[in-house]
Design an enzyme around this catalytic site. Sequence first.
Site, short mmCIF file in Angstrom:
data_model
loop_
_atom_site.label_atom_id
_atom_site.label_comp_id
_atom_site.label_asym_id
_atom_site.label_seq_id
_atom_site.Cartn_x
_atom_site.Cartn_y
_atom_site.Cartn_z
N ASP A 189 28.83 36.88 59.94
CA ASP A 189 28.35 38.07 59.48
C ASP A 189 28.01 37.75 58.06
OD1 ASP A 189 27.75 40.57 58.54
OD2 ASP A 189 29.38 41.60 59.62
N HIS A 194 28.18 42.40 51.86
CA HIS A 194 29.78 41.77 51.67
C HIS A 194 29.71 40.51 50.56
CE1 HIS A 194 30.57 44.19 55.10
NE2 HIS A 194 29.62 43.73 55.77
N ILE A 209 31.58 44.98 49.69
CA ILE A 209 32.91 45.49 50.43
C ILE A 209 33.19 44.59 51.28
CG2 ILE A 209 32.16 47.90 49.96
CD1 ILE A 209 31.10 47.84 52.83
N GLY A 212 34.04 45.29 57.95
CA GLY A 212 35.02 46.06 58.80
C GLY A 212 35.46 45.39 59.79
#
Length: 291
Positions: A189, A194, A209, A212
């Site tokens: 990902d 991120h 962040i 998820g």
Amino acid sequence: MPIDVDEAIGAELPPVDFTWSSSDVQLYHLGLGAGADPMDARELRYLADDTPQVLPTFGCVAQTFHATEAPTVRFPGVDVELSKVLHASETVTVPGPIPPSGKGRATTRITDVWDKGKAAVIWSETTVTTPGGDPLWTQKRSIFARGEGGFGGERGASTSTEPPDRAPDVELSIPTLPQQALLYRLCGDRNPLHSDPDFAAAAGFPKPILHGLCTFGIGAKALVDHFLDGDASRVGSYGARFAGVLFPGETLGARVWQEDGRLLAVFVAPGREDAVVLSGVELVPGTSPLT
């Protein structure tokens, strides 16, 4: 491009053939924090050469594990900018343990598109089989596309699994690393949200962040370790809604209830007044009951 519901719902994407190795599984588990205690035999089960046990959540990333570019959100009837998309929910169901290496064929279809007014929720289901057709795992996923609602579709029903109205049976505290997202992004990902501070700031966050699905996997591992004796093969299904964000380096808190043979949980960020990160968490054991 406006969403074309008639074209989207029921659309099946071309099958994707992929492979994974035990090294991929090891890297995935390291991305979730496995091996923090390198003397713990239960931790080392996640990282054994050639034969690591496999958390079912690996199935959620196996198909795209070797991706080196940011993903796109383009399906029949759907073409949404990546910056508008948030992962809304994920569930993985396994009929048995995922092999530590193998070949798979993934078939994805769009199952529903909900109109939330200012946003759209797009649901998909991916069935993964061996090349011979034996089932390996099934993913159900929803994404939240900001600014893509208002097309006159169904609003959709609530899918949340609420915990019991009582104190949790167990509370857990799970640390994460400041570099957790930079490590986890090697699992395929490469969304700059991120890793790139400027991209994160443009999206409204003070810093990058955590993915998820990384938080999702960390939560699964914590439940397996505490309630299933660290035995990932005992999981039948695991799912959650992505209710908020976790920043790398924060502690993840879990409030867990044992209810009707299942584990129900809410994961929060204790350092930010218990802001909810994952809600509607449900782990259903397979044939082996909870301990």
